[in-house]
Design a protein around this motif. Structure first.
Motif, PDB file in Angstrom:
ATOM      1  N   GLN A 109     -62.124  -8.097   1.855  1.00  0.00           N
ATOM      2  CA  GLN A 109     -62.623  -7.385   0.687  1.00  0.00           C
ATOM      3  C   GLN A 109     -63.206  -8.348  -0.351  1.00  0.00           C
ATOM      4  OE1 GLN A 109     -62.467  -3.904   0.462  1.00  0.00           O
ATOM      5  NE2 GLN A 109     -61.630  -3.937   2.546  1.00  0.00           N
ATOM      6  N   ASP A 110     -64.099  -7.817  -1.150  1.00  0.00           N
ATOM      7  CA  ASP A 110     -64.664  -8.558  -2.280  1.00  0.00           C
ATOM      8  C   ASP A 110     -63.933  -8.093  -3.530  1.00  0.00           C
ATOM      9  OD1 ASP A 110     -66.149  -9.959  -4.072  1.00  0.00           O
ATOM     10  OD2 ASP A 110     -68.057  -8.958  -3.668  1.00  0.00           O
ATOM     11  N   GLY A 111     -62.947  -8.891  -3.958  1.00  0.00           N
ATOM     12  CA  GLY A 111     -62.116  -8.507  -5.094  1.00  0.00           C
ATOM     13  C   GLY A 111     -62.454  -9.278  -6.359  1.00  0.00           C
ATOM     14  N   GLU A 112     -61.559  -9.221  -7.315  1.00  0.00           N
ATOM     15  CA  GLU A 112     -61.784  -9.884  -8.605  1.00  0.00           C
ATOM     16  C   GLU A 112     -61.918 -11.398  -8.461  1.00  0.00           C
ATOM     17  OE1 GLU A 112     -58.635  -8.774 -11.185  1.00  0.00           O
ATOM     18  OE2 GLU A 112     -59.215  -6.650 -11.272  1.00  0.00           O
ATOM     19  N   ASP A 113     -61.239 -11.957  -7.458  1.00  0.00           N
ATOM     20  CA  ASP A 113     -61.290 -13.410  -7.261  1.00  0.00           C
ATOM     21  C   ASP A 113     -62.274 -13.817  -6.178  1.00  0.00           C
ATOM     22  OD1 ASP A 113     -59.274 -13.770  -9.189  1.00  0.00           O
ATOM     23  OD2 ASP A 113     -57.719 -13.354  -7.705  1.00  0.00           O
ATOM     24  N   GLY A 114     -63.141 -12.893  -5.776  1.00  0.00           N
ATOM     25  CA  GLY A 114     -64.124 -13.201  -4.756  1.00  0.00           C
ATOM     26  C   GLY A 114     -63.751 -12.622  -3.399  1.00  0.00           C
ATOM     27  N   VAL A 115     -64.487 -13.016  -2.380  1.00  0.00           N
ATOM     28  CA  VAL A 115     -64.282 -12.493  -1.029  1.00  0.00           C
ATOM     29  C   VAL A 115     -63.070 -13.163  -0.393  1.00  0.00           C
ATOM     30  CG1 VAL A 115     -65.286 -12.253   1.263  1.00  0.00           C
ATOM     31  CG2 VAL A 115     -66.738 -12.045  -0.763  1.00  0.00           C
ATOM     32  N   GLY A 116     -62.207 -12.347   0.202  1.00  0.00           N
ATOM     33  CA  GLY A 116     -61.028 -12.886   0.863  1.00  0.00           C
ATOM     34  C   GLY A 116     -60.335 -11.830   1.704  1.00  0.00           C
ATOM     35  N   ILE A 117     -59.259 -12.245   2.348  1.00  0.00           N
ATOM     36  CA  ILE A 117     -58.469 -11.338   3.178  1.00  0.00           C
ATOM     37  C   ILE A 117     -57.491 -10.590   2.286  1.00  0.00           C
ATOM     38  CG2 ILE A 117     -56.843 -11.166   5.097  1.00  0.00           C
ATOM     39  CD1 ILE A 117     -58.040 -13.740   6.208  1.00  0.00           C
ATOM     40  N   GLU A 118     -57.620  -9.275   2.273  1.00  0.00           N
ATOM     41  CA  GLU A 118     -56.733  -8.446   1.466  1.00  0.00           C
ATOM     42  C   GLU A 118     -55.438  -8.138   2.200  1.00  0.00           C
ATOM     43  OE1 GLU A 118     -57.323  -4.387  -1.041  1.00  0.00           O
ATOM     44  OE2 GLU A 118     -57.558  -4.220   1.133  1.00  0.00           O
ATOM     45  N   ALA A 119     -55.539  -7.903   3.501  1.00  0.00           N
ATOM     46  CA  ALA A 119     -54.364  -7.574   4.308  1.00  0.00           C
ATOM     47  C   ALA A 119     -54.626  -7.997   5.738  1.00  0.00           C
ATOM     48  CB  ALA A 119     -54.049  -6.082   4.232  1.00  0.00           C
ATOM     49  N   GLU A 120     -53.540  -8.347   6.449  1.00  0.00           N
ATOM     50  CA  GLU A 120     -53.677  -8.838   7.823  1.00  0.00           C
ATOM     51  C   GLU A 120     -52.341  -8.635   8.529  1.00  0.00           C
ATOM     52  OE1 GLU A 120     -55.221 -13.008   9.927  1.00  0.00           O
ATOM     53  OE2 GLU A 120     -54.437 -13.022   7.888  1.00  0.00           O
ATOM     54  N   ARG A 121     -52.406  -8.232   9.790  1.00  0.00           N
ATOM     55  CA  ARG A 121     -51.177  -8.011  10.564  1.00  0.00           C
ATOM     56  C   ARG A 121     -51.374  -8.359  12.029  1.00  0.00           C
ATOM     57  NH1 ARG A 121     -46.693  -4.800   8.970  1.00  0.00           N
ATOM     58  NH2 ARG A 121     -46.830  -4.089   6.817  1.00  0.00           N
ATOM     59  N   GLY A 122     -50.306  -8.866  12.634  1.00  0.00           N
ATOM     60  CA  GLY A 122     -50.233  -9.035  14.075  1.00  0.00           C
ATOM     61  C   GLY A 122     -49.042  -8.248  14.575  1.00  0.00           C
ATOM     62  N   LEU A 123     -49.249  -7.361  15.539  1.00  0.00           N
ATOM     63  CA  LEU A 123     -48.211  -6.418  15.953  1.00  0.00           C
ATOM     64  C   LEU A 123     -47.988  -6.456  17.458  1.00  0.00           C
ATOM     65  CD1 LEU A 123     -49.646  -3.413  13.912  1.00  0.00           C
ATOM     66  CD2 LEU A 123     -47.721  -4.829  13.208  1.00  0.00           C
ATOM     67  N   LEU A 124     -46.731  -6.435  17.865  1.00  0.00           N
ATOM     68  CA  LEU A 124     -46.369  -6.228  19.265  1.00  0.00           C
ATOM     69  C   LEU A 124     -46.065  -4.754  19.447  1.00  0.00           C
ATOM     70  CD1 LEU A 124     -43.998  -9.254  20.046  1.00  0.00           C
ATOM     71  CD2 LEU A 124     -46.311  -8.886  20.912  1.00  0.00           C
ATOM     72  N   MET A 125     -46.655  -4.131  20.490  1.00  0.00           N
ATOM     73  CA  MET A 125     -46.498  -2.695  20.661  1.00  0.00           C
ATOM     74  C   MET A 125     -46.358  -2.360  22.141  1.00  0.00           C
ATOM     75  SD  MET A 125     -49.671  -1.327  18.299  1.00  0.00           S
ATOM     76  CE  MET A 125     -50.737  -1.265  19.739  1.00  0.00           C
ATOM     77  N   PRO A 126     -45.680  -1.246  22.435  1.00  0.00           N
ATOM     78  CA  PRO A 126     -45.797  -0.680  23.782  1.00  0.00           C
ATOM     79  C   PRO A 126     -47.183  -0.078  23.927  1.00  0.00           C
ATOM     80  CG  PRO A 126     -44.489   0.753  22.381  1.00  0.00           C
ATOM     81  CD  PRO A 126     -44.755  -0.489  21.581  1.00  0.00           C
ATOM     82  N   GLY A 127     -47.681   0.033  25.135  1.00  0.00           N
ATOM     83  CA  GLY A 127     -49.053   0.462  25.346  1.00  0.00           C
ATOM     84  C   GLY A 127     -49.393   1.842  24.839  1.00  0.00           C
ATOM     85  N   ASN A 128     -48.392   2.722  24.689  1.00  0.00           N
ATOM     86  CA  ASN A 128     -48.663   4.093  24.250  1.00  0.00           C
ATOM     87  C   ASN A 128     -48.453   4.284  22.753  1.00  0.00           C
ATOM     88  OD1 ASN A 128     -45.921   3.817  24.119  1.00  0.00           O
ATOM     89  ND2 ASN A 128     -45.420   5.630  25.333  1.00  0.00           N
ATOM     90  N   ALA A 129     -48.312   3.167  22.007  1.00  0.00           N
ATOM     91  CA  ALA A 129     -48.017   3.295  20.576  1.00  0.00           C
ATOM     92  C   ALA A 129     -49.199   3.856  19.796  1.00  0.00           C
ATOM     93  CB  ALA A 129     -47.615   1.933  20.008  1.00  0.00           C
ATOM     94  N   HIS A 130     -50.417   3.437  20.150  1.00  0.00           N
ATOM     95  CA  HIS A 130     -51.632   3.915  19.498  1.00  0.00           C
ATOM     96  C   HIS A 130     -52.508   4.566  20.564  1.00  0.00           C
ATOM     97  CE1 HIS A 130     -51.657   1.204  15.650  1.00  0.00           C
ATOM     98  NE2 HIS A 130     -50.582   1.942  15.784  1.00  0.00           N
ATOM     99  N   PRO A 131     -52.617   5.873  20.594  1.00  0.00           N
ATOM    100  CA  PRO A 131     -53.484   6.521  21.593  1.00  0.00           C
ATOM    101  C   PRO A 131     -54.906   6.002  21.506  1.00  0.00           C
ATOM    102  CG  PRO A 131     -52.122   8.126  20.431  1.00  0.00           C
ATOM    103  CD  PRO A 131     -51.955   6.829  19.703  1.00  0.00           C
ATOM    104  N   ARG A 132     -55.497   5.733  22.644  1.00  0.00           N
ATOM    105  CA  ARG A 132     -56.840   5.182  22.674  1.00  0.00           C
ATOM    106  C   ARG A 132     -57.867   6.275  22.888  1.00  0.00           C
ATOM    107  NH1 ARG A 132     -54.801   0.326  26.639  1.00  0.00           N
ATOM    108  NH2 ARG A 132     -53.994  -1.052  25.024  1.00  0.00           N
TER     109      ARG A 132
END
Length: 278
Positions: A109-132
């Motif tokens: 995002q482009d925020g008050e302090d300039g362009v940067g990462i607002e949020a970030e995640r790395g997740l381990l999941m079973p294959g059916n956690a997010h329907p494709r």
């Protein structure tokens, strides 16, 4: 292997959710976003390896060029990838877990302090956690109703967070080999909005076997090919026989010959994709 890709407000992609397989062909009109989709995947690799400023400057001097429509009411974009975890890497996780998918998601995002990462995640999941979304058999892109966000804001049952960056600048890391979620806490630190949590994750095949493997994939295995029609039409030189795939496409005849001789099933599958395209 990349199994799913999502983009929200990246360049000309208002919202796409693409399920991928080992071979994937995008067919669509000019300026429909085919090249942009692959550029978005490459952006993630550049960002993890080199940081947000370098990934942005590689494409434009104006961050707004990377935001859908360049509109002022949208201040950035979100990207997400889901990977199959290779069996050899899965075996390094506790036997009590059933994770076979790793999801990486980020909001730039482009925020008050300039362009940067607002949020970030790395997740381990079973294959059916997010329907494709089913693999698309029509022209790209498949029209979808835009969602508010593709980045998780809280944990979900059965899904384990390995690393995260919050809007307040806090980066948290958890080892993957703990038997239970929330255990094996490593540290909490602030890398700042310009540095990716994923990119600065300690390279540890022991504590972070999945993230380490897929970090290397993003940093080193995302390749851009710029096919040269003249070199593709010309006879392929003998020295290309064992040289691997050349970025200009000059070695394609040798690669096809090798595929046909060593993996006929994959060759037939590739040929079916070519016939569909043509």
């Amino acid at each position: 292997m990349i199994r799913r890709f999502q983009a929200l407000n990246y360049r000309c992609l208002r919202y796409v959710d693409v399920t991928m397989d080992r071979f994937h062909v995008l067919v669509g009109a000019n300026a429909s976003g085919k090249s942009t989709l692959f550029d978005a995947i490459a952006f993630l690799g550049d960002m993890v390896r080199d940081g947000v400023p370098a990934a942005t400057e590689k494409r434009t001097s104006n961050f707004r060029d990377l935001v859908w429509g360049g509109s002022r009411d949208k201040h950035g974009f979100q990207l997400a990838l889901e990977f199959d975890i290779p069996a050899v890497v899965q075996r390094k996780l506790p036997e009590t877990t059933n994770f076979d998918t790793f999801r990486y998601e980020v909001s730039v995002q482009d925020g008050e302090d300039g362009v940067g990462i607002e949020a970030e995640r790395g997740l381990l999941m079973p294959g059916n956690a997010h329907p494709r979304v089913p693999i698309q058999r029509s022209l790209f892109p498949m029209p979808l109703e835009p969602v508010e966000s593709i980045v998780s804001t809280r944990g979900k049952k059965g899904i384990r967070t390995i690393f995260s960056k919050s809007p307040n600048g806090k980066d948290s890391l958890y080892v993957e080999v703990a038997d239970k979620a929330g255990k094996g806490w490593v540290t909490s630190i602030s890398f700042g909005p310009l540095r990716s949590t994923f990119g600065n994750l300690p390279a540890s095949p022991t504590a972070f076997p999945v993230a380490t493997h897929l970090k290397r994939f993003l940093e080193m295995r995302i390749k851009r090919l710029f096919l040269d029609s003249e070199k593709m039409r010309a006879p392929s030189p003998p020295h290309f026989r064992h040289a691997g795939f050349s970025a200009d496409g000059g070695s394609i005849p040798w690669q096809i010959r090798h595929l046909k001789a060593n993996d006929r099933a994959s060759f037939d599958q590739w040929l079916a994709h070519v016939r569909t395209t043509l």
